[in-house]
Design a protein around this motif. Sequence first.
Motif, mmCIF file in Angstrom:
data_model
loop_
_atom_site.group_PDB
_atom_site.id
_atom_site.type_symbol
_atom_site.label_atom_id
_atom_site.label_comp_id
_atom_site.label_asym_id
_atom_site.label_seq_id
_atom_site.Cartn_x
_atom_site.Cartn_y
_atom_site.Cartn_z
ATOM 1 N N SER A 186 -4.909 4.451 -2.786
ATOM 2 C CA SER A 186 -5.453 4.267 -1.445
ATOM 3 C C SER A 186 -6.974 4.470 -1.435
ATOM 4 O O SER A 186 -7.704 3.685 -0.837
ATOM 5 N N LYS A 221 -8.639 1.598 -2.746
ATOM 6 C CA LYS A 221 -8.256 0.403 -1.982
ATOM 7 C C LYS A 221 -7.522 -0.623 -2.840
ATOM 8 O O LYS A 221 -7.757 -1.834 -2.765
ATOM 9 N N GLN A 240 0.860 -1.164 0.000
ATOM 10 C CA GLN A 240 0.000 0.000 0.000
ATOM 11 C C GLN A 240 0.905 1.225 0.000
ATOM 12 O O GLN A 240 2.067 1.136 0.335
#
Length: 140
Positions: A123, A126, A22
């Motif tokens: 982000s 997701k 991430q």
Amino acid sequence: MKRRSLALAALLFIAAAGSTTQAKESSVISLDQLKQMFADMRANAGYKKWNVDGPLLWGYFFTDPDSKKLEPVAEYLSSNGYHFVAIYPTDDKSTFFLHVEKVEHHTPESLNQRNLEFYKLASQFKLESYDGMDVGPVEK
């Protein structure tokens, strides 16, 4: 999918910096790395014919194990002037890449800003990651 025949080792390193994580502080491509990448492009004889200080074809990559999660990102980016290239699996089919392109003029600072926007976008949607960029000359 058409790939550029020239590849910068610096770009491969930078793209790998954000792989499979991430958008975290430790995996973000730094402004210093981008400054070095531009310096390397200017110094490398193979790139002398490119106008590093003008418009180039920038490719941007996002990843996720679920190809369906990449589709809304592709639509969003396409509606914002990016050319959709492909969504394709890795060789082991464990993850998928979204590849978009746009002709843009970047400095290290403007490319850093674009990368920060794309980390945030990954982000928000997701996704596993914004994986970085590649660059090539604008084809006539």
